[in-house]
Design an enzyme around this catalytic site. Structure first.
Site, mmCIF file in Angstrom:
data_model
loop_
_atom_site.group_PDB
_atom_site.id
_atom_site.type_symbol
_atom_site.label_atom_id
_atom_site.label_comp_id
_atom_site.label_asym_id
_atom_site.label_seq_id
_atom_site.Cartn_x
_atom_site.Cartn_y
_atom_site.Cartn_z
ATOM 1 N N GLU A 408 -81.824 20.019 -20.905
ATOM 2 C CA GLU A 408 -81.168 20.907 -21.869
ATOM 3 C C GLU A 408 -80.929 20.183 -23.181
ATOM 4 O O GLU A 408 -81.061 20.766 -24.261
ATOM 5 C CB GLU A 408 -79.845 21.413 -21.283
ATOM 6 C CG GLU A 408 -79.133 22.470 -22.120
ATOM 7 C CD GLU A 408 -78.126 21.912 -23.111
ATOM 8 O OE1 GLU A 408 -77.444 22.717 -23.767
ATOM 9 O OE2 GLU A 408 -78.025 20.673 -23.261
ATOM 10 N N SER A 594 -78.856 53.481 -44.014
ATOM 11 C CA SER A 594 -78.476 54.723 -43.328
ATOM 12 C C SER A 594 -79.167 54.854 -41.974
ATOM 13 O O SER A 594 -78.579 55.393 -41.021
ATOM 14 C CB SER A 594 -78.803 55.928 -44.212
ATOM 15 O OG SER A 594 -80.185 55.957 -44.555
ATOM 16 N N HIS A 654 -83.678 39.024 -30.367
ATOM 17 C CA HIS A 654 -82.535 39.938 -30.292
ATOM 18 C C HIS A 654 -82.181 40.415 -31.698
ATOM 19 O O HIS A 654 -81.900 39.615 -32.581
ATOM 20 C CB HIS A 654 -81.337 39.229 -29.658
ATOM 21 C CG HIS A 654 -80.380 40.155 -28.971
ATOM 22 N ND1 HIS A 654 -79.596 41.048 -29.659
ATOM 23 C CD2 HIS A 654 -80.089 40.340 -27.648
ATOM 24 C CE1 HIS A 654 -78.848 41.730 -28.799
ATOM 25 N NE2 HIS A 654 -79.134 41.326 -27.580
#
Length: 705
Positions: A408, A594, A654
């Site tokens: 990691e 919008s 994401h």
């Protein structure tokens, strides 16, 4: 409890991940400490919490912190972890990957003064007789993982924290950067981005030091003795760490997007690792370098940059100082090395619903008592707790997978390669990923999560006693420091690959507060001796954090309905939208948002419909309807990652949150739009309003399917 956090609080509310520069949570004087009555435990919960033993946590901590476990060097420890899980009823194995790593061979740093005299840095941490692992012959040298092999000799410039805005401030001061060496302070952006930014501005080397100004109130200047005689920072402590460009992509730099096997093709890694040498140093050895710049260039107090000036007795002047020359050398050995993830599984009755719980095992030093092995010790004890519950005849509703990641520290390698290998299974079955990295480095609990998990995560806190004050719960301690705000996930720990493949995620730990003993991040002094003497004597905080993670996992794995608060995600989307408008209004450009607002409205409708459907499923005890609700709750996040990666960093998919391009750690919300606006690229911002809106609409569609 508030699930949306303002932009000004993003940095303060991050849970401590381990490739992220350490920063403690600042006190909030407006929040009064309060006592929440502890919520009674169910019989199953009592079995789980009563299984935690401070003495065995101490034993696990001792084991993990007395042998070298740098990435790719200790298969025995991986197997030991799997064996402990097996003893507790988990089917355990090792998963092996062949990853690019590099290891230190030699290094040097010297300062030649204008008069010809020379300061030679030792680049060593002091060996302390009180702290046995700091004296081990096999202790790990100070170095940067993935650093560039090379030499540099030049005048040098102090660049603050090394963010782009710091370099721009120097340019505005007409300070020539090209051909110089950067001297940077830890803190703020991920260390690799400091090196990257130095190279982008034409500099030929980078030296990074730790400053006691980031240590809170427990400093020698405030009268505290330095470790090992007291709780203040040892002046020779050095922060090792990776210099991979984390905000571009994590994982093996030579296998982007696919798992690293022995015969895997290897890609060019130059886009994510430095091309100039770098070295980490202690503040004791930074003082001569900083002092030599006093009186040259612009004094730090006049640079007008946040956190430019630290706590050392120097002016933090920019330099360069005429005739003051740094010479640095860094030699690394490249290798394609095996790494080992330990994996343990308890099958649930619903095979298509899976909970993954993870902690990484590797450390930059022999120790690692806080980072990461406080979490490792907790994971062993968690497996023991579930083993005792299984012995009563219990079986989880959902499959539980435990993971002990290797490598990691270099850049989330173990988890990233594992996710890449198992991506189809994970995205078809995973309910959530729960991460504990630095389980305990102090007494301040921290929590970051995707918004739908926030409610269950904080409610479980009310079941756990917190050792700091009598009758205090974990929730009390957390709320007092966080104002009840759950942090937004950025990057810097192993939740990253899960989040950016559309899997609900959470990261939890207990961090150093401003009045806690100084946590020597990535230093030899993050040791068993430090932990048992200063960090958590008696291992009470280890126990509390472990009980919390275990109860949270129990409910995530066993509640009949997945305990998600979907309207909380709507609230978060609206909060992030308001922040985006503020960002846009702070520029001279315009962006039509919008479509994004309409997509949020659509998501709100779907989220509310699912919550109503859930109530109906429970009231009618309709098993088929419960299955539909659970599958929709499990899968909706996949919509957020369905429109492709962010510009120039495709790993990060994401659309709602990602690590900032110039932070590496801290999150940016609606990153495709926000970062385009910040760069003045309004055409791209408009494109990403559309793509972000599409991701949100797809998540809404999954909810109502």
């Amino acid at each position: 409890m508030h699930l949306c956090i303002s932009l000004s609080l993003l940095f303060a509310n991050l849970a401590c991940g381990c490739v992220r520069d350490h920063a403690f949570h600042r006190p909030r004087s407006i929040v009064k400490r309060r006592s929440t009555p502890r919520v009674p435990l169910t019989p199953d919960e009592a079995v789980l919490t009563n299984s935690f033993d401070n003495n065995t946590l101490n034993d696990w901590s001792y084991y993990y912190t007395h042998g070298v476990h740098l990435a790719g060097t200790n298969r025995t420890m991986a197997q030991w972890t799997a064996d402990r899980w097996s003893e507790n009823g988990f089917q355990s194995r090792l998963d092996e990957y062949y990853t690019y790593l590099n290891y230190p061979v030699s290094h040097s740093l010297s300062l030649t003064y204008p008069n010809g005299s020379v300061f030679q840095a030792s680049l060593e941490e002091a060996m302390l007789t009180e702290d046995e692992t700091s004296t081990y012959p096999e202790r790990i040298p100070t170095f940067h993982g993935y650093s560039f092999t090379g030499n540099a000799t030049a005048e040098y410039i102090y660049v603050g924290r090394g963010q782009v805005v710091d370099f721009e401030a120097l340019v505005a001061l007409n300070i020539s950067l090209g051909g110089k060496i950067a001297l940077a302070k830890y803190g703020g952006p991920f260390r690799g981005l400091k090196v990257k930014n130095a190279a982008l501005y034409g500099m030929i080397g980078c030296v990074i030091f730790t400053d006691p100004g980031d240590d809170g109130n427990i400093t020698e200047a405030n009268g505290y003795a330095a470790y090992p005689d007291g709780p203040a920072r040892n002046p020779t402590s050095v922060q090792r760490g990776s210099v991979q460009f984390l905000s571009t992509y994590p994982g093996d730099p030579t296998t982007p997007g696919y798992a690293s096997k022995q015969d895997s093709p290897r890609a060019d890694k130059s886009s994510v690792v430095p091309n100039i040498p770098s070295l980490p140093i202690s503040y004791a050895e930074a003082i001569p370098l900083l002092r030599a710049l006093d009186g040259s260039g612009t004094p730090g107090s006049q640079v007008n940059r946040t956190n430019w000036v630290g706590a050392l007795n120097v002016t933090y002047s920019t330099g360069p100082a005429p005739g003051a020359v740094l010479s640095m050398s860094n030699v690394m050995r490249d290798a394609i090395n095996p790494i080992w993830d330990a994996v343990g599984i308890i099958n649930g009755t619903n095979q298509d619903e899976v909970l993954v719980i993870g902690n990484h095992r590797d450390a930059w030093i022999v120790g690692g008592a806080a980072d990461p092995n406080s979490g490792s010790a907790i994971m062993v004890e968690l497996s023991k707790a579930f083993g005792r519950l299984i012995a009563t005849g219990w079986q989880p509703r959902r499959t539980i997978v435990l993971c002990s990641w290797d490598a990691e520290e270099y850049g989330l390698l173990g988890s990233t390669e594992w996710v890449e290998e198992h991506i189809n299974w994970l995205t078809s079955s995973t309910v959530a990923y729960l991460n504990i990295d630095v389980g305990v480095s102090g007494k301040t609990p921290s929590l970051s999560a995707t918004p739908e998990i926030g409610n269950i995560a904080t409610e479980i806190m009310k079941k756990i006693s917190w050792p700091t004050m009598p009758n205090e719960t974990l929730y009390d301690a957390w709320a007092a420091e966080s104002d009840g705000e759950v942090g937004v996930l950025g990057s810097g720990s192993d939740y990253t690959s899960f989040l950016h493949n559309g899997i609900s995620s959470l990261d939890v730990g207990s961090d150093q507060g401003p009045d806690d003993p100084v946590y020597h991040y990535h230093s030899n002094y993050d040791s068993y001796h430090w932990m048992s003497t200063y960090g958590d004597p008696g291992y009470q905080y280890h126990s509390a954090m472990g009980q919390y993670l275990t109860l949270l996992a129990y409910h995530m794995a066993n509640d009949e309905i997945i305990p998600y608060d979907l309207p909380a995600y709507t609230a978060a989307l609206r909060s992030y939208y308001d922040e985006l408008l503020t960002t846009i209004n702070g520029t001279s450009g315009t962006v039509d948002t919008s479509e994004l607002s309409a997509a949020i409205n659509q998501f709100e409708t779907s989220a509310n419909e699912v919550m109503a459907l859930r109530d109906q499923a429970v009231s009618t005890n309709d098993a088929a309807l419960k299955t539909v609700v659970n599958q929709n709750s499990r899968d909706f996040q996949r919509g957020f990652t369905s429109v492709g990666g962010l510009p120039d960093r495709e790993f990060y998919k994401h659309v709602v949150n990602a690590p900032g391009i110039d932070t590496g750690y801290a999150p940016t919300t609606y990153p495709g739009v926000t970062e385009a606006v910040q760069a003045g690229n309004f055409e791209r911002a408009a494109e990403w309003v559309g793509r972000t809106s599409l991701g949100i609409r797809r998540a809404a569609d999954i909810l109502k399917t």
